[in-house]
Design a protein around this motif. Structure first.
Motif, PDB file in Angstrom:
ATOM      1  N   VAL A   1      47.624  93.196  48.253  1.00  0.00           N
ATOM      2  CA  VAL A   1      46.678  92.086  48.283  1.00  0.00           C
ATOM      3  C   VAL A   1      45.472  92.397  47.404  1.00  0.00           C
ATOM      4  O   VAL A   1      45.002  91.545  46.641  1.00  0.00           O
ATOM      5  CB  VAL A   1      46.243  91.789  49.728  1.00  0.00           C
ATOM      6  N   ALA A   2      44.966  93.627  47.482  1.00  0.00           N
ATOM      7  CA  ALA A   2      43.796  94.000  46.685  1.00  0.00           C
ATOM      8  C   ALA A   2      44.074  93.858  45.191  1.00  0.00           C
ATOM      9  O   ALA A   2      43.246  93.339  44.435  1.00  0.00           O
ATOM     10  CB  ALA A   2      43.376  95.431  47.013  1.00  0.00           C
ATOM     11  N   ASP A   3      45.251  94.316  44.736  1.00  0.00           N
ATOM     12  CA  ASP A   3      45.597  94.189  43.316  1.00  0.00           C
ATOM     13  C   ASP A   3      45.747  92.732  42.917  1.00  0.00           C
ATOM     14  O   ASP A   3      45.356  92.327  41.818  1.00  0.00           O
ATOM     15  CB  ASP A   3      46.887  94.950  43.011  1.00  0.00           C
ATOM     16  N   ALA A   4      46.317  91.910  43.801  1.00  0.00           N
ATOM     17  CA  ALA A   4      46.477  90.491  43.502  1.00  0.00           C
ATOM     18  C   ALA A   4      45.121  89.808  43.367  1.00  0.00           C
ATOM     19  O   ALA A   4      44.946  88.927  42.515  1.00  0.00           O
ATOM     20  CB  ALA A   4      47.312  89.824  44.592  1.00  0.00           C
ATOM     21  N   VAL A   5      44.151  90.218  44.191  1.00  0.00           N
ATOM     22  CA  VAL A   5      42.804  89.661  44.090  1.00  0.00           C
ATOM     23  C   VAL A   5      42.174  90.076  42.766  1.00  0.00           C
ATOM     24  O   VAL A   5      41.604  89.252  42.029  1.00  0.00           O
ATOM     25  CB  VAL A   5      41.934  90.107  45.282  1.00  0.00           C
ATOM     26  N   ARG A   6      42.287  91.362  42.424  1.00  0.00           N
ATOM     27  CA  ARG A   6      41.696  91.861  41.171  1.00  0.00           C
ATOM     28  C   ARG A   6      42.325  91.203  39.949  1.00  0.00           C
ATOM     29  O   ARG A   6      41.650  90.962  38.948  1.00  0.00           O
ATOM     30  CB  ARG A   6      41.844  93.382  41.091  1.00  0.00           C
TER      31      ARG A   6
ATOM     32  N   SER B   1      37.845  82.985  49.159  1.00  0.00           N
ATOM     33  CA  SER B   1      36.591  82.308  49.455  1.00  0.00           C
ATOM     34  C   SER B   1      36.220  82.587  50.906  1.00  0.00           C
ATOM     35  O   SER B   1      37.051  83.005  51.708  1.00  0.00           O
ATOM     36  CB  SER B   1      36.701  80.804  49.198  1.00  0.00           C
ATOM     37  N   GLY B   2      34.968  82.358  51.235  1.00  0.00           N
ATOM     38  CA  GLY B   2      34.491  82.620  52.585  1.00  0.00           C
ATOM     39  C   GLY B   2      33.411  83.682  52.592  1.00  0.00           C
ATOM     40  O   GLY B   2      33.282  84.471  51.650  1.00  0.00           O
TER      41      GLY B   2
ATOM     42  N   LEU C   1      35.968  89.993  56.139  1.00  0.00           N
ATOM     43  CA  LEU C   1      37.265  90.124  55.476  1.00  0.00           C
ATOM     44  C   LEU C   1      37.203  89.611  54.046  1.00  0.00           C
ATOM     45  O   LEU C   1      37.742  90.241  53.122  1.00  0.00           O
ATOM     46  CB  LEU C   1      38.337  89.374  56.259  1.00  0.00           C
ATOM     47  N   ALA C   2      36.572  88.470  53.838  1.00  0.00           N
ATOM     48  CA  ALA C   2      36.473  87.907  52.495  1.00  0.00           C
ATOM     49  C   ALA C   2      35.675  88.839  51.582  1.00  0.00           C
ATOM     50  O   ALA C   2      36.079  89.101  50.437  1.00  0.00           O
ATOM     51  CB  ALA C   2      35.825  86.520  52.550  1.00  0.00           C
ATOM     52  N   LYS C   3      34.558  89.339  52.082  1.00  0.00           N
ATOM     53  CA  LYS C   3      33.720  90.225  51.270  1.00  0.00           C
ATOM     54  C   LYS C   3      34.476  91.516  50.946  1.00  0.00           C
ATOM     55  O   LYS C   3      34.404  92.031  49.820  1.00  0.00           O
ATOM     56  CB  LYS C   3      32.424  90.553  52.018  1.00  0.00           C
ATOM     57  N   GLY C   4      35.228  92.041  51.938  1.00  0.00           N
ATOM     58  CA  GLY C   4      35.987  93.249  51.691  1.00  0.00           C
ATOM     59  C   GLY C   4      37.058  93.058  50.642  1.00  0.00           C
ATOM     60  O   GLY C   4      37.290  93.947  49.798  1.00  0.00           O
ATOM     61  N   LEU C   5      37.737  91.926  50.656  1.00  0.00           N
ATOM     62  CA  LEU C   5      38.785  91.659  49.671  1.00  0.00           C
ATOM     63  C   LEU C   5      38.198  91.478  48.273  1.00  0.00           C
ATOM     64  O   LEU C   5      38.771  91.931  47.283  1.00  0.00           O
ATOM     65  CB  LEU C   5      39.577  90.423  50.075  1.00  0.00           C
TER      66      LEU C   5
END
Length: 208
Positions: free
Chosen positions: A184-189, A196-197, A201-205
């Protein structure tokens, strides 16, 4: 009701399979991990199961203490099935099976059905922390109760209140996460998941 079939082996794995080893039983558990479901909803989200088999499995699950059936209060007045505490204890079993099955997933076949919420358990395995996460796919929305110890671990549709994080992605990204090919982290990057949010959890991601 037919008597429960048994392997007649004094082994905990064999006893477990006596209860949940029949075809469709664990997939019914997967559906009921979202909370109470009507029979018609279960049948719609288990493509391929016959009405007779579904009814038989649900009766077996009631007999074995994995699920219960109750009538909703008016104006609903419909019967729903839900997991007992014993049934909810099968979550780590399904998670372990899902992790093991990542290597078997392969490419989607033309005959494969798909439902948006079937990605709930793989995403739960991939997320850390606690809170409600709303997931938006082209096929539909669902929400996750990350770190939940009691009750449903996911739900259909958008979150009932303001979630701790909203994730928007396509099915290819969800599939890659389900196969273990992408975190998930790589997909976000990589911009494959839009977060959003304002929750933890949102801030951590976003900061992973």
């Amino acid at each position: 009701m037919s008597p429960r079939r048994s392997y007649d082996q004094y082994c905990s794995a064999a006893r477990a399979l006596d209860a949940v080893g029949d075809r469709w039983t664990l997939l019914i558990v997967r559906e009921l991990l979202a909370g109470p479901r009507r029979y018609t909803d279960l049948h719609a989200d288990l493509p391929g199961v016959s009405t007779d088999v579904l009814a038989s499995r649900l009766k077996d699950m009631e007999r074995d203490g994995l699920a219960t059936r109750r009538r909703l209060a008016p104006p609903g007045a419909a019967y729903v099935y839900e997991l007992t505490d014993r049934g909810r204890e099968l979550l780590p079993v399904l998670q372990a099976l899902g992790a093991w099955g990542e290597a078997e997933l392969g490419e989607r076949r033309s005959t494969d059905a798909v439902r948006a919420h079937w990605f709930a358990l793989p995403l739960l395995r991939a997320l850390e922390g606690e809170g409600v996460v709303e997931v938006r796919l082209e096929e539909g929305d669902f929400h996750l109760f990350v770190g939940a110890e009691d009750g449903p671990v996911y739900g259909h549709g958008r979150a009932p209140g303001e979630p701790d994080a909203r994730l928007a992605m396509d099915v290819d990204t969800c599939t890659a996460i389900g196969r273990g090919e992408l975190s998930v982290a790589d997909a976000v990057r990589d911009g494959r998941i839009e977060v959003s949010g304002d929750g933890t959890l949102a801030k951590g991601l976003r900061n992973a």
